[in-house]
Design an enzyme around this catalytic site. Structure first.
Site, PDB file in Angstrom:
ATOM      1  N   GLU A 232      93.700 -22.494  29.872  1.00 18.79           N
ATOM      2  CA  GLU A 232      92.636 -23.351  29.346  1.00 18.79           C
ATOM      3  C   GLU A 232      91.854 -24.003  30.481  1.00 18.79           C
ATOM      4  O   GLU A 232      90.634 -24.120  30.433  1.00 18.79           O
ATOM      5  CB  GLU A 232      93.271 -24.425  28.453  1.00 18.79           C
ATOM      6  CG  GLU A 232      92.266 -25.245  27.658  1.00 18.79           C
ATOM      7  CD  GLU A 232      92.958 -26.231  26.732  1.00 18.79           C
ATOM      8  OE1 GLU A 232      92.574 -27.410  26.740  1.00 18.79           O
ATOM      9  OE2 GLU A 232      93.906 -25.805  26.026  1.00 18.79           O
TER      10      GLU A 232
ATOM     11  N   HIS B 281      94.877   1.386  38.804  1.00 17.66           N
ATOM     12  CA  HIS B 281      94.616  -0.038  38.567  1.00 17.66           C
ATOM     13  C   HIS B 281      94.591  -0.428  37.090  1.00 17.66           C
ATOM     14  O   HIS B 281      93.669  -1.090  36.614  1.00 17.66           O
ATOM     15  CB  HIS B 281      93.317  -0.456  39.230  1.00 17.66           C
ATOM     16  CG  HIS B 281      93.469  -0.757  40.699  1.00 17.66           C
ATOM     17  ND1 HIS B 281      94.304  -1.741  41.167  1.00 17.66           N
ATOM     18  CD2 HIS B 281      92.912  -0.173  41.798  1.00 17.66           C
ATOM     19  CE1 HIS B 281      94.249  -1.768  42.496  1.00 17.66           C
ATOM     20  NE2 HIS B 281      93.419  -0.828  42.895  1.00 17.66           N
TER      21      HIS B 281
ATOM     22  N   ASP C 188     103.993 -22.601  38.590  1.00 14.90           N
ATOM     23  CA  ASP C 188     104.552 -22.415  37.250  1.00 14.90           C
ATOM     24  C   ASP C 188     105.805 -21.535  37.337  1.00 14.90           C
ATOM     25  O   ASP C 188     105.801 -20.364  36.971  1.00 14.90           O
ATOM     26  CB  ASP C 188     103.495 -21.764  36.343  1.00 14.90           C
ATOM     27  CG  ASP C 188     103.990 -21.546  34.919  1.00 14.90           C
ATOM     28  OD1 ASP C 188     104.950 -22.240  34.514  1.00 14.90           O
ATOM     29  OD2 ASP C 188     103.429 -20.680  34.228  1.00 14.90           O
TER      30      ASP C 188
ATOM     31  N   ASP D   2     108.596 -21.328  35.726  1.00 13.48           N
ATOM     32  CA  ASP D   2     109.208 -20.753  34.525  1.00 13.48           C
ATOM     33  C   ASP D   2     108.247 -19.845  33.761  1.00 13.48           C
ATOM     34  O   ASP D   2     108.568 -19.355  32.674  1.00 13.48           O
ATOM     35  CB  ASP D   2     109.719 -21.849  33.596  1.00 13.48           C
ATOM     36  CG  ASP D   2     108.597 -22.767  33.105  1.00 13.48           C
ATOM     37  OD1 ASP D   2     107.446 -22.608  33.575  1.00 13.48           O
ATOM     38  OD2 ASP D   2     108.881 -23.637  32.271  1.00 13.48           O
TER      39      ASP D   2
ATOM     40  N   ASP E 140      93.341 -32.468  30.106  1.00 13.91           N
ATOM     41  CA  ASP E 140      94.440 -32.809  29.193  1.00 13.91           C
ATOM     42  C   ASP E 140      93.881 -33.532  27.967  1.00 13.91           C
ATOM     43  O   ASP E 140      94.110 -34.724  27.759  1.00 13.91           O
ATOM     44  CB  ASP E 140      95.468 -33.674  29.924  1.00 13.91           C
ATOM     45  CG  ASP E 140      96.705 -33.931  29.068  1.00 13.91           C
ATOM     46  OD1 ASP E 140      96.944 -33.150  28.124  1.00 13.91           O
ATOM     47  OD2 ASP E 140      97.416 -34.914  29.340  1.00 13.91           O
TER      48      ASP E 140
ATOM     49  N   ASP F 138      94.158   5.577  43.081  1.00 15.71           N
ATOM     50  CA  ASP F 138      94.331   4.308  42.381  1.00 15.71           C
ATOM     51  C   ASP F 138      93.972   4.430  40.904  1.00 15.71           C
ATOM     52  O   ASP F 138      92.933   4.983  40.553  1.00 15.71           O
ATOM     53  CB  ASP F 138      93.437   3.227  42.990  1.00 15.71           C
ATOM     54  CG  ASP F 138      93.741   2.958  44.452  1.00 15.71           C
ATOM     55  OD1 ASP F 138      94.167   3.888  45.152  1.00 15.71           O
ATOM     56  OD2 ASP F 138      93.542   1.807  44.892  1.00 15.71           O
TER      57      ASP F 138
ATOM     58  N   ASN G 114      99.488  -0.964  47.959  1.00 18.74           N
ATOM     59  CA  ASN G 114      99.529  -2.371  48.366  1.00 18.74           C
ATOM     60  C   ASN G 114      99.587  -3.317  47.167  1.00 18.74           C
ATOM     61  O   ASN G 114      99.968  -4.484  47.310  1.00 18.74           O
ATOM     62  CB  ASN G 114      98.325  -2.714  49.247  1.00 18.74           C
ATOM     63  CG  ASN G 114      97.003  -2.618  48.518  1.00 18.74           C
ATOM     64  OD1 ASN G 114      96.696  -1.601  47.906  1.00 18.74           O
ATOM     65  ND2 ASN G 114      96.215  -3.675  48.572  1.00 18.74           N
ATOM     66  N   HIS G 115      99.245  -2.834  45.965  1.00 18.91           N
ATOM     67  CA  HIS G 115      99.331  -3.675  44.770  1.00 18.91           C
ATOM     68  C   HIS G 115     100.695  -3.590  44.097  1.00 18.91           C
ATOM     69  O   HIS G 115     100.928  -4.319  43.132  1.00 18.91           O
ATOM     70  CB  HIS G 115      98.224  -3.318  43.778  1.00 18.91           C
ATOM     71  CG  HIS G 115      96.911  -3.956  44.095  1.00 18.91           C
ATOM     72  ND1 HIS G 115      96.452  -5.096  43.479  1.00 18.91           N
ATOM     73  CD2 HIS G 115      95.964  -3.623  45.009  1.00 18.91           C
ATOM     74  CE1 HIS G 115      95.274  -5.425  43.976  1.00 18.91           C
ATOM     75  NE2 HIS G 115      94.950  -4.543  44.906  1.00 18.91           N
TER      76      HIS G 115
ATOM     77  N   HIS H 128      99.116   5.713  50.825  1.00 20.47           N
ATOM     78  CA  HIS H 128      98.153   4.899  50.071  1.00 20.47           C
ATOM     79  C   HIS H 128      97.008   4.375  50.927  1.00 20.47           C
ATOM     80  O   HIS H 128      95.835   4.556  50.590  1.00 20.47           O
ATOM     81  CB  HIS H 128      98.845   3.721  49.411  1.00 20.47           C
ATOM     82  CG  HIS H 128      97.883   2.868  48.629  1.00 20.47           C
ATOM     83  ND1 HIS H 128      97.333   3.274  47.431  1.00 20.47           N
ATOM     84  CD2 HIS H 128      97.317   1.653  48.893  1.00 20.47           C
ATOM     85  CE1 HIS H 128      96.495   2.357  46.989  1.00 20.47           C
ATOM     86  NE2 HIS H 128      96.458   1.363  47.856  1.00 20.47           N
TER      87      HIS H 128
END
Length: 725
Positions: free
Chosen positions: A688, A178, A637, A639, A677, A176, A237-238, A289
């Protein structure tokens, strides 16, 4: 008459010397034992965090998959998550080729990074290494072009690479990485870069956690194109877009390539699915792996369509037409008002009665998926019988295909996610949530059946960078040094020659650690682990207070040290030596040695956002399940803009509340949204939001993917009763 010392004085002095030596020896043994205890519980904390995060990710994905299979097609909740499952459907190559189009992307004159032309040359590959060493960035046009050429090359490769050492005399195997570019650069410095005389095999988990994952991929893909017969890559696996959502790679690509990041990620999904599953060296050494199980069969793995498994966490969905002429898998064809649906979906976020309370607790991925698959198949068959659709040869063939596909998927899951254990047998890996634990007897049987002599695998961080087990027939190799924190572990790679005797090389990438003594190194890692542990204790405040009150019969707000240790262990279930660690976690004690647990929580609290008006149970849920919440945000999210609407924010919390089986009121969610917000623009900045509710004051290397402790690590050794300490 003489001037010598008398015999009695000699005996007296020698007796004192022996006593002194015994005292020094006893002191030194105690010092070594304490240091070993600290080292081991530090390691235990780090590993528990890592595995609980993986387990939480798989449970979340199972849960979302259940929603997809059981909710109405037009429900808001289903629409939020359906896109990640559509990406798992098997698509034609022609559908992917449009994503590779790079010709309309111009490279500006002010671009100062490396330039690529194809076919790629050795000089260009080496130039990329040097450019990344100097913090340069490759332009997105060249990345897309590189990914296209890599995809073409990977499609030519078999599922299992066959490697021979007779030409090169030696091959280097890395575990690995990473996203830790510093480790890869150090390996190349110590061992030289890939060449005709210096072949390499990289054993998966190139990405996630580290900050330079995309650079590592670019380097490995470049050398693969230059030396297709000397550079080999195995899937880890990642190398999975679902796992990348939680552990940082998705976020890294989108931040570095804001304009074309989404396309790059889409292409990498496809490329990851084409990575070979394993490699065999000189017909005697298997490199994969994760590991094996008692059902692993290399002949099965050699003939699967590996590219169908875009994510190894769920069996692939194939686009095909049912007898009724409807697409059974495509979300595009589903109609809420249709009376021709193959099976009826449930209309709300309420679980069906058959869903047991502990379905998401202490269950492996295989266990849970089997249950869902059986239920779904039964529903399909029931509806088909009612409509007279059951019994055709075509459907029988499809049913057999489904069973075979399920078996193939489990073999791939075991190969990518499994870990060895000391006991004989093969059991579900409930600590990670996927794959299995396999014992020495399974290794022996597997090696005999396939005429092999050694298994080299990665997947687990080891303090020395490597570890032998199962009578030295299984070697775990981990190449990301300082994985948990600076000084936490070494990295290692192994060289294999024609004699197939492993020659291991260890290293530590950070220059800082070379300046620290062993004691300083242990102390640094320990402080980092304790900081993370304090965060987890504070995140479980309500559960801990309940446990303390049960032991505080007189309701004084105080408990003894023994009761404090008992209560903490009953909640976190980590098997740590809490009494020994008390001085690290509790600063204040009364004259009688008791602990004021309310005051203790005030010590643990780390000031963050102004959250006084936010519902405290909601706040604790946020702290405890921060990574799970962020993963859902990333899924919602669609997009990849980094922003979600207020409505999507509310739907995300609804999903989390169902997943955690707890009530979260609309008012509480609204208060939380208003707090974040601040500019009143009606959208939430994900980054944020997550930063506002970070408990620790500094990001650790385990911040990506951290989750609550799940309490399933029953196989981890308790340190207090260890006879070796």
């Amino acid at each position: 008459m003489g001037c010598g010392v008398s015999k009695s004085n000699q005996f007296k002095n020698s007796g004192k010397a022996i006593k002194s030596a015994v005292l020094i020896q006893r002191w030194y043994r105690q010092f070594v034992a304490r240091k070993e205890m600290r080292r081991r519980y530090t390691w235990h904390i780090f590993q528990s965090i890592e595995y609980s995060g993986e387990q939480a990710q798989i449970k979340l994905y199972n849960f979302l998959g259940y929603l997809m299979d059981n909710f109405t097609p037009t429900s808001n909740e289903r629409n939020l998550i359906s896109h990640i499952f559509r990406e798992n459907e098997v698509c034609r190559d022609a559908e992917w080729e449009r994503y590779f189009c790079y010709k309309n992307i111009e490279v500006p004159d002010i671009y100062s990074g490396p330039h690529l032309t194809f076919p790629l040359t050795v000089e260009q590959a080496v130039g990329l290494v040097e450019a990344f060493r100097n913090k340069k960035q490759l332009h997105s046009r060249y990345i897309l072009q590189l990914l296209l050429e890599t995809w073409k090359q990977l499609r030519l490769l078999p599922n299992i690479n066959r490697i021979s050492t007779c030409h090169s005399k030696e091959i280097t195997i890395c575990g690995d990485l990473h996203g830790q570019l510093e480790d890869l650069l150090l390996i190349f410095y110590k061992n030289d870069m890939p060449s005709l005389e210096k072949p390499y095999l990289f054993n998966g988990d190139f990405v996630d956690r580290g900050k330079d994952s995309i650079e590592i991929l670019i380097i490995l893909f470049s050398f693969l194109l230059v030396y297709p017969s000397e550079v080999y890559l195995n899937r880890g696996n990642h190398e999975d877009h679902i796992v990348n959502l939680r552990y940082g790679f998705t976020k890294e690509v989108l931040s570095k390539y804001r304009m074309h990041g989404k396309r790059i990620l889409k292409l990498l999904q496809k490329i990851f699915s084409w990575l070979p599953l394993a490699s065999v060296i000189d017909q005697k050494v298997l490199v994969l792996h994760g590991g094996i199980s008692n059902t692993t069969d290399l002949s099965v793995l050699a003939r699967v369509d590996r590219h169908n498994y875009v994510s190894a966490l769920r069996p692939p969905k194939k686009r095909h037409q049912s007898v009724a002429g409807l697409s059974m898998d495509s979300d595009m064809d589903e109609d809420a008002g249709s009376t021709n649906k193959v099976f009826q979906r449930r209309p709300s976020l309420t679980f069906p009665k058959a869903l047991a309370k502990d379905c998401f607790q202490n269950r492996s991925l295989q266990d849970f998926s089997d249950r869902l698959r059986v239920n779904t198949v039964e529903e399909v068959e029931s509806h088909q019988k009612n409509r007279g659709l059951l019994g055709s040869e075509n459907e029988t063939s499809q049913s057999c295909e489904s069973i075979n596909s399920e078996d193939e998927w489990k073999q791939i899951l075991d190969l990518l996610w499994s870990d060895p254990m000391t006991q004989d047998g093969c059991v579900p890996n409930e600590v990670r949530g996927g794959g299995c634990y396999w014992g020495p007897d399974v290794t022996e049987d597997f090696l005999n059946r396939h005429n092999l002599q050694l298994i080299i695998r990665s997947h687990e961080c080891k303090q020395e960078g490597y570890e032998f087990c199962h009578n030295r027939k299984v070697l775990t190799l981990f190449s990301a040094s300082n994985y948990y924190d600076v000084g936490s572990n070494r990295g290692a790679y192994v060289k294999l020659g024609p004699d197939l005797v492993p020659y291991l090389v260890q290293y530590q990438a950070s220059s800082m650690i070379r300046e620290l003594s062993v004691r300083q190194s242990v102390g640094r890692s320990e402080r980092s682990a304790i900081k993370v542990l304090r965060e987890q204790l504070f995140a479980h405040k309500s559960d801990l207070i309940c446990a303390f009150k049960k032991l505080d019969s007189e309701n004084k707000g105080r408990v003894s040290l023994s009761d404090w240790a008992t209560a903490v262990e009953s909640v976190l279930r980590l098997g740590l030596p809490w009494r020994i660690m008390r001085s690290q976690l509790v600063t204040g004690r009364s004259a009688d040695g008791s602990i004021d647990y309310y005051e203790w929580f005030n010590e643990l609290a780390i000031k963050g956002a102004n959250a006084d008006h936010i519902d405290q149970s909601l706040l604790e849920t946020l702290y405890r399940h921060r990574s799970t919440l962020e993963t859902i945000f990333r899924i919602v999210d669609t997009d990849n803009s980094g922003f979600i609407t207020m409505e999507d924010f509310r739907q995300t919390w609804k999903l989390l509340s169902v997943y955690l089986k707890m009530e979260i009121t609309e008012d509480a969610i609204s208060d939380l949204a208003v707090t974040i917000d601040s500019n009143q623009d009606g959208s939430i900045d994900i980054e944020e939001f997550m930063e506002a509710f970070r408990l620790t004051d500094k990001k650790s290397r385990l911040e990506r993917g951290r989750s609550m402790f799940m309490g399933t690590a029953t196989d981890l050794t308790k340190l207090e009763g260890d006879p070796n300490i």
